[in-house]
Design a protein around this motif. Sequence first.
Motif, mmCIF file in Angstrom:
data_model
loop_
_atom_site.group_PDB
_atom_site.id
_atom_site.type_symbol
_atom_site.label_atom_id
_atom_site.label_comp_id
_atom_site.label_asym_id
_atom_site.label_seq_id
_atom_site.Cartn_x
_atom_site.Cartn_y
_atom_site.Cartn_z
ATOM 1 N N GLU A 748 47.596 41.215 37.497
ATOM 2 C CA GLU A 748 48.639 39.383 37.567
ATOM 3 C C GLU A 748 48.380 39.215 39.079
ATOM 4 O OE1 GLU A 748 50.123 42.161 36.674
ATOM 5 O OE2 GLU A 748 50.124 42.076 34.682
ATOM 6 N N GLU A 749 48.289 39.547 40.681
ATOM 7 C CA GLU A 749 48.062 39.618 41.626
ATOM 8 C C GLU A 749 46.857 39.083 42.259
ATOM 9 O OE1 GLU A 749 49.797 40.586 45.542
ATOM 10 O OE2 GLU A 749 50.964 41.413 43.745
ATOM 11 N N SER A 750 46.026 40.069 41.062
ATOM 12 C CA SER A 750 44.647 39.129 42.232
ATOM 13 C C SER A 750 44.539 38.511 41.005
ATOM 14 C CB SER A 750 43.559 40.355 41.604
ATOM 15 O OG SER A 750 44.143 41.609 41.932
ATOM 16 N N ALA A 752 46.061 35.733 40.244
ATOM 17 C CA ALA A 752 46.812 34.066 40.615
ATOM 18 C C ALA A 752 45.824 34.020 41.537
ATOM 19 C CB ALA A 752 47.964 34.585 40.915
ATOM 20 N N ALA A 753 45.471 35.033 42.584
ATOM 21 C CA ALA A 753 44.989 34.675 44.050
ATOM 22 C C ALA A 753 43.467 34.404 43.527
ATOM 23 C CB ALA A 753 44.868 35.834 44.915
#
Length: 774
Positions: A748-750, A752-753
């Motif tokens: 999710e973090e990647s 979003a980035a």
Amino acid sequence: MATKAQEVIREKRPGAPEGGPVRQVTDFLSGNESAAAAARDIGFHVMGYFPITPSTEVAETLSKMQANGEHDILMIPGDGEHGAAGICYGASLGGGRVLNATSSQGLLYSLEQLPVQSSTRAPMVLNLVTRAISGPLDIRCDHSDLYFALNTGWIILMARDPQAVYDMNLAAIRIGEHADVRLPVMVAYDGFFTSHQKRRVQTVEDKDALAAFLGHVDPPFTALDPRHPVTFGPYMNDPDLINNKKQHSLAMEAARRVIPEVFEELGRFTGRHYPVVDRYRMDDAEAAVVLLNSAAETAKAVADRLRDEGRKVGVLSLNVLRPFPADVIREALAGVKAAVVGDRADSYGADGGNLSLELRAALQLDPDNRTRVLTRIYGLGGKDFDDSDAEEFFRQALETAATGTVGEAFAYHGVFAGKPELKFAEGLPAIETAEVTRGMATVRENAETGKLDVELKPLWALTEVPSRIAPGHGACPGCGAFPMLHQFFSVLEGDVVVLFQTGCAMVVTTGYPKTAHRVTYIHNLFQNGAATLSGLVEMYHELIRRGELAGVSIDEEITFVMVSGDGGMDIGMGPALGAAHRNHHMILLEYDNQGYMNTGAQLSYSTPMGHRTSTSEVGRARHGKPTHHKDTPQIFAGAHIPYVFTASEGYPEDLMRKAAKAQWYAKHEGMAYGKILSFCPLNWTTTDDAAENVLQVAIDSLFFPIYEVERGHTTITYDPEMLGRQRKLTDWLGLMGKTKHLLKEGNEESLAAIEKEVMRRWRRIKAMHEHPEL
Ligand SMILES: Cc1ncc(C[n+]2csc(CCOP(=O)(O)OP(=O)(O)O)c2C)c(N)n1
Ligand code: SF4
Ligand SMILES: [Mg+2]
């Protein structure tokens, strides 16, 4: 007297364990995998690298291992080998352990950095997987790259098989970091013969014992201790420089002593023993063959057979090439009447390659020398050296030993005269200017907008334009490079000269002796194509200016086009920007398939964040490429050339309009640069026929904005937002095997980035589109 630092180093080296070799496991590894296994076990701090066949697999294997959490070496992809060598040099000045792996042009491209590093006495390990150097381009083994390394001031260890690759990497640490030496070390092994052939290899299982064997070294100087500032690389000339070089020479002399010591310890540690010079059945040999690396192993089997027949033959090969073991060689050849030295590279005009020249020099120091030496250049460009070749070398050595006379002291082995009576098969005829000058696009300057207006003939008419690239090239089915090149070229009027930088489009169109190009085609290595083409462009204009090119007027000018992959816009970015700043009248056309595809899909700087490539693997510890994609069009826009565009084969009319403009600007104002998103089913892991959809969603998800920058003004030429066609980025990522993992839990973090960066870039383009001053 030992310095403090030297005492510390010696204290912390407990050496080989008592009571026999260390605990090991047996694996089945290629040479490249062995180098990677050694790197994992050594636990280098930093690896700087740039992919090149056949050494690429070292970084690829390490990338896989890293994704699985097997090591935590910081792997830094260079923008080319010159950059990679710079990364390694800088990292080694910081004091940790540093690794690199390269081949051929990669070594040559980094060459000027190597003496800088050795002369500042900064140890590191470079695996050199030997390969023929250009030109012509050939990816297979010879030693022409290795011979260029001989004067770099690096120690050079030779590894004849995958086991030796592993062992020599361990030895390289101990030798290079030794307080009396402190030099970088190369481990050289044969491309493909050793790099890609799997053998049983023992690797150290007891990692604590290995750590103890390798020891820990506090470098005498570091660039990372601000309380003790150090000047690395001061300006220096007479008389200091020669003294500096003498110290370098003394370090090499120290290595002469240290290497056998380390080899002996390594022997006790692993149970495998490496003499400086490998003497095979040399004790009473009268005729010898001297070879480096894998070819020597072939010769050994033949020597066994000849020995069975009662011939006194032996094989000499070197485990250390720098420092050159002249004394040991002289001693080993003392009773030998004749030796054939095989050089896998020529030192043109010197009547020998470096091995035979140095061996001859070593022998002449012995006033009683009676060994006759024959030099044979063999095995260039990966030409096999098999039993029959070894037999021939032995035959020549035996004959010389028997007669005492040298027939031909220097010769090429394995060349043939060819058949002059056979003519080249005629290729397709040259394209006539009239055939491709059909007024497909009419370009007019619009005084009001300050831009160009283009009127295109209907698309169907363009299909009648003959292709400047003939069918029959060897690209993968579905490859997007050629449809888009065809679209682009079919609009260009008149004569065209192309330069292709190294990459898929180049490799698949020009397998000697055939060519798919129906116009004049030049290849240069992908670090320097733009400079090369700019030289040709200027020569062309200069010849016209001087009236030396009869009958050419500006209206029938040649259009010069450089075709490059996205990788070529990494390693070749400097020269490309140089050409841009000089504003030559030429077109730079980049097909962006988001990676170094020709060499097996390694990451390029244009690979988007999170995408899987063979050097940005996906696993529990790593999730694809860690950094965002390079914005090459904006870099060229920043160089303020007259025309920059992006396009996709999915919008042929838009692409062709831009092609017409690019030609107009190249003719009238200077450089035009275009980036075209180019479908690669093989490495994007899609079906062959998925181009249309994948490219469309790349554009509609705003990942790849379609726009142009004309005389500094940005215009979005297809706006999915405005047309209500915008798609989610995940719609695009879900279409390719290389990105599917991004949709899974834990990413999710990647994701979003990536989404944030894509939107940020889109908004910026949009703002520039809306505000002519931006
Ligand atoms: C100095 C040098 N380094 C590395 C290579 C190996 N190499 C040849 S083509 C290539 C990748 C090209 O990538 P790109 O320009 O994107 O073209 P593509 O293959 O993707 O079409 C690499 C790494 C080389 N030939 N020369
Ligand atoms: S690897 Fe990709 S870019 Fe290269 S020829 Fe195949 S499809 Fe085309
Ligand atoms: Mg590419």
